[in-house]
Design an enzyme around this catalytic site. Structure first.
Site, short mmCIF file in Angstrom:
data_model
loop_
_atom_site.label_atom_id
_atom_site.label_comp_id
_atom_site.label_asym_id
_atom_site.label_seq_id
_atom_site.Cartn_x
_atom_site.Cartn_y
_atom_site.Cartn_z
N ASP A 61 1.67 2.06 -7.67
CA ASP A 61 1.65 2.08 -6.21
C ASP A 61 1.50 3.54 -5.77
O ASP A 61 2.36 4.36 -6.03
CB ASP A 61 2.97 1.49 -5.70
CG ASP A 61 3.05 1.54 -4.19
OD1 ASP A 61 2.02 1.32 -3.55
OD2 ASP A 61 4.14 1.81 -3.66
N THR A 95 -3.21 3.97 -2.10
CA THR A 95 -4.06 4.77 -2.98
C THR A 95 -5.41 5.02 -2.31
O THR A 95 -5.90 6.15 -2.30
CB THR A 95 -4.29 4.04 -4.33
OG1 THR A 95 -3.03 3.61 -4.81
CG2 THR A 95 -4.91 4.95 -5.34
#
Length: 527
Positions: A61, A95
């Site tokens: 994550d 991201t």
């Protein structure tokens, strides 16, 4: 006359070109760091802390990785902030937002190198971002009115979100859990009432959704193990006053009989308090603090289930779910709001006993019990599931949906390219650069899957020149596929947040022309 020195010793300043270089390089390094975690074939990172116990986190994550880094470069900190905000705001896309901002800066660096002023680049980026957003808005689907279709949209979004996480192997199962949990919220984005309990043991497939509330506690001795139609008093009060509480207090007595008197008085005080609590007409008492043996006996005699030391999150949630309020004084029972539920019983999960409240007031509440091989797996599973829940709860409110798999970026890039052709002047270079930066996302997805990204992106671009194409990268077969057939969808809100945050962050870093670092504070010698 030139000033010799403006700053203190050890303060440094970097001007113009060097400052810009430092910020570009820092931001790109951060983007490259998380780049490999993007997409369904993204890899994980191990983060090891240097603190006590050297705790290890395994995650992919973006926000979690970046949060754990301690970084000196000021521009890198800006990127870390946008990923945190993305995590709080929509939960997913942490991201992508960093990768996109990094790519925008990589393109901007080339433009600055060819003598285009940063302000020109910024206004080009602004136009491009607006154009890209419009392009997405033209292509969104909204199935809010058709419940069946909307649910399948949610399932697709959940599966797409989970496919880049550790849960990708069982994404059908977890997508269903997440959608069921969010559908119960009926449109609220408050995830408080979805409780996630992690129990090591079993495999991820054994995770399940439980309607109701599970408290991670054991039932005390000699108390009823099962209560129907419970009235619950949730409290935060000290139930251990059978001791003198004043720190360092001394009581001098001249005989043992006096000691017995003091003890008797304290017991009496405790008994009164317990009588007051029982007077509320309850059959379950949950306390945040300890309950000593004596009051526990009294509760057991009255046939009341007393649960002690329920953790604070647990008790706030329990109050919320059962419709009660947390009480700390018991003098006027009519003002205390009790919680209700149909059945309280003890259940076993793995090796542990837990208390299960079913038939609670707030129909929205539920508990997701995660099982897994180790705590690292469970932590990562919880983060993945939390991302999915965030995205779904946002989508229930803003029900616009896009296709995934690099499709939105190609749609935006095509629109931005067309805008670049129409725009006169130097801005058109910046707009073109923006479209190249957008294409970096499908490129990265393909690279991470070990595919030939140049070939695939070229094919994608050709596909997208046809009208209303649904082409995106199908990572599983390693070719260009139709996203609507494959059922890869993303929430519009996530994509919009990625686009706007990344553009703004890149713009902020581009405006920098000087970095001043303060002198570190000296420690005085305290000898």
């Amino acid at each position: 006359m030139a000033v010799e020195r403006l700053f203190k010793d050890e303060a440094t300043e970097e001007k113009g070109e060097r400052a810009r270089m430092a910020s570009f390089v820092g931001a790109m390094a951060i983007a490259d760091l998380v780049k490999t975690t993007l997409g369904p074939k993204g890899m994980d990172k191990i983060l090891q802390s240097t603190g006590r116990g050297h705790s290890v986190t395994v995650t992919n994550d973006g926000a979690t990785i970046l949060k754990s880094l301690h970084i000196d470069n000021p521009a890198a900190k800006v990127l870390i902030d946008i990923s945190k905000v993305q995590d709080d705001e929509v939960g997913d896309g942490t991201t992508s937002v960093v990768v996109l901002a990094g790519e925008l800066l990589r393109e901007a660096e080339k433009l600055v190198g060819s003598k285009i002023h940063p302000m020109t680049i910024i206004s080009g980026f602004r136009m491009a971002a607006e154009c890209a957003r419009k392009a997405l808005l033209d292509r969104v689907k909204d199935n809010k009115d058709d419940a069946e279709k909307f649910r399948s949209d949610l399932m697709r979004i959940a599966k797409t979100t989970l496919s880049s996480k550790i849960l990708s192997q069982d994404k059908e199962h977890f997508a269903k859990l997440a959608v069921d949990a969010v559908m119960r919220l009926k449109g609220s984005t408050n995830l408080e009432s979805i409780q996630i309990i992690k129990k090591a043991g079993g495999s991820l497939k054994d995770s399940f959704l439980d309607e109701g509330f599970i408290l991670d506690k054991k039932i005390g001795l000699g108390q009823p193990k099962r209560i129907e139609n419970a009235n619950i008093l949730v409290a935060n009060t000290a139930m251990d006053t059978d001791k003198v509480k004043i720190y360092g207090a001394r009581v001098r007595v001249d005989s043992m009989a006096k000691v017995a008197q003091i003890e008797g008085a304290e017991k009496e005080k405790m008994r009164e308090k317990v009588q007051k609590i029982i007077g509320h007409g309850i059959n379950c008492f949950v306390n945040r603090q300890l309950i000593y043996n004596f009051p526990e006996e009294l509760f057991a005699d009255a046939g009341i289930l007393a649960i002690e030391h329920a953790d604070f999150d647990g008790i706030e949630r329990l109050a919320l779910v059962t419709g009660g309020e947390i009480a700390s004084t018991f003098d006027n029972p009519e003002s205390v709001k009790l919680g209700h539920c149909k059945l309280i019983e003890e259940i076993m999960i793995g090796e542990d006993k837990l208390i299960h409240f079913s038939g609670v007031e707030m129909g929205q509440a539920c508990t997701i019990v995660l099982r897994g091989a180790s705590f690292h797996v469970l932590d990562e599973a919880e983060r993945s599931l939390h991302d999915a829940l965030c995205v779904l709860s946002q989508t229930v409110n803003d029900s616009r949906v896009l296709l995934g798999g690099g499709w939105p970026e190609m749609v935006m890039a095509k629109a931005v390219d067309e805008l670049a052709r129409k725009t006169p002047g130097k801005k058109s270079h910046a707009i073109e650069a923006f479209s190249r930066a957008l294409i970096a996302i499908p490129t990265t997805i393909a690279d991470n899957a070990g595919l030939d990204s140049a070939e695939l992106v070229a094919q994608l671009r050709a596909e997208h020149h046809k009208e209303d194409s649904n082409a995106g990268i199908d990572v599983i077969t390693g070719a260009v596929g139709d996203m609507s057939v494959l059922g890869i969808s993303e929430a519009f809100k996530v994509k919009q947040a990625v686009l706007l945050s990344a553009t703004e962050a890149a713009e902020m870093i581009l405006r920098v022309d000087e970095i001043i670092t303060c002198a570190p504070r000296r420690r005085e010698d305290r000898m």
